[in-house]
Design an enzyme around this catalytic site. Structure first.
Site, PDB file in Angstrom:
ATOM      1  N   GLN A  87       0.977  -0.953  -0.106  1.00  0.00           N
ATOM      2  CA  GLN A  87       0.061   0.246  -0.092  1.00  0.00           C
ATOM      3  C   GLN A  87       0.941   1.144  -0.005  1.00  0.00           C
ATOM      4  O   GLN A  87       0.359   2.071  -0.468  1.00  0.00           O
ATOM      5  CB  GLN A  87      -1.008  -0.194   1.252  1.00  0.00           C
ATOM      6  CG  GLN A  87      -1.933   1.184   1.437  1.00  0.00           C
ATOM      7  CD  GLN A  87      -3.068   1.046   0.442  1.00  0.00           C
ATOM      8  OE1 GLN A  87      -2.646   0.435  -0.629  1.00  0.00           O
ATOM      9  NE2 GLN A  87      -3.541   2.588  -0.456  1.00  0.00           N
ATOM     10  N   GLU A  88       1.981   1.280   0.651  1.00  0.00           N
ATOM     11  CA  GLU A  88       2.687   2.165   0.517  1.00  0.00           C
ATOM     12  C   GLU A  88       3.473   2.802  -0.859  1.00  0.00           C
ATOM     13  O   GLU A  88       3.740   3.600  -0.674  1.00  0.00           O
ATOM     14  CB  GLU A  88       3.831   2.305   2.035  1.00  0.00           C
ATOM     15  CG  GLU A  88       3.335   2.182   3.105  1.00  0.00           C
ATOM     16  CD  GLU A  88       2.342   3.673   3.286  1.00  0.00           C
ATOM     17  OE1 GLU A  88       2.872   4.525   3.248  1.00  0.00           O
ATOM     18  OE2 GLU A  88       1.923   3.418   4.771  1.00  0.00           O
ATOM     19  N   SER A  89       4.482   1.749  -0.760  1.00  0.00           N
ATOM     20  CA  SER A  89       5.330   1.682  -1.630  1.00  0.00           C
ATOM     21  C   SER A  89       5.021   0.838  -3.099  1.00  0.00           C
ATOM     22  O   SER A  89       5.412   0.862  -4.181  1.00  0.00           O
ATOM     23  CB  SER A  89       6.771   2.058  -1.649  1.00  0.00           C
ATOM     24  OG  SER A  89       6.679   0.828  -1.243  1.00  0.00           O
ATOM     25  N   TYR A 174      -7.718   3.930   3.532  1.00  0.00           N
ATOM     26  CA  TYR A 174      -6.321   3.049   3.437  1.00  0.00           C
ATOM     27  C   TYR A 174      -6.600   1.792   4.650  1.00  0.00           C
ATOM     28  O   TYR A 174      -6.023   0.880   4.333  1.00  0.00           O
ATOM     29  CB  TYR A 174      -5.680   4.254   4.619  1.00  0.00           C
ATOM     30  CG  TYR A 174      -4.002   3.197   4.475  1.00  0.00           C
ATOM     31  CD1 TYR A 174      -2.746   3.547   3.790  1.00  0.00           C
ATOM     32  CD2 TYR A 174      -3.938   3.195   5.708  1.00  0.00           C
ATOM     33  CE1 TYR A 174      -1.602   3.121   4.183  1.00  0.00           C
ATOM     34  CE2 TYR A 174      -2.132   2.702   6.142  1.00  0.00           C
ATOM     35  CZ  TYR A 174      -1.396   2.546   5.562  1.00  0.00           C
ATOM     36  OH  TYR A 174      -0.471   2.130   5.375  1.00  0.00           O
TER      37      TYR A 174
END
Length: 186
Positions: A87-89, A174
């Protein structure tokens, strides 16, 4: 301008890092840095902001393998760690977000500096192994703080533990995405 001109002018070796319609964060000019100082971190554990030249490259296979190793070292669920990293990168180490998040886990420089001070170990978030260890340390603390409650842990990773404790979860998209991914990844 063209992609080639932007790359050549700004010493960007890989033109695949330039996408039409995206913001382009250009490497800063190199400053006089003494030989004992890493490029992404100062000798005292403080982390530099936007040190593009310090970013380490890694393949997806290297990244996922190391995520699993670090999760096992810290006793964290690998699928949670993998989901947050995706999800972050998208499991890419060679990225810095507009707000300053670094690498696979998009750890903020101030958070990395704080963890370095708290642990007495100076890890450089621009390096894959250190990025994962810093994030695992943070996730371990969140795990203990929120008693293993995945929803709160995920939210706190994104919003900060203080925000979740005092104001609750406000970034549900998120949290729901990470929960969905954690059920798909192992």
């Amino acid at each position: 301008s063209t992609v080639w001109t932007l790359a050549r002018t700004n010493s960007i070796r890989n033109i695949n890092l330039i996408f039409i319609g995206q913001w382009l964060c250009l490497p800063r000019f190199k400053q006089n840095i003494t030989s004992w100082q890493p490029r992404g971190m100062f000798y005292n554990g403080n982390v530099c902001w936007y040190a593009y030249d310090a970013l380490e490259w890694s393949s997806l296979a290297q990244t996922t393998s190391q995520i699993r190793r670090v999760a096992a070292l810290y006793g964290l669920p690998a699928n949670l760690f993998l989901a947050i990293a995706w999800q972050e990168s998208g499991w890419r180490q060679h990225v810095i977000s507009q707000d300053g998040g670094i690498g696979v886990m998009q750890i903020m420089p101030n958070t990395a500096t704080w963890i370095n001070r708290m642990t007495g170990r100076y890890r450089d978030p621009y390096k894959l192994w250190d990025n994962l260890n810093l994030s695992a340390t943070y996730l371990s603390w969140l795990w203990r703080q929120f008693g293993g409650n995945w929803t709160q842990i995920i939210s706190a990773y994104n919003e900060g533990g203080y925000a979740v404790t005092h104001w609750g979860i406000y970034n549900w998209p998120y949290v729901n995405t990470v929960l969905f991914l954690s059920r798909r990844l192992w």
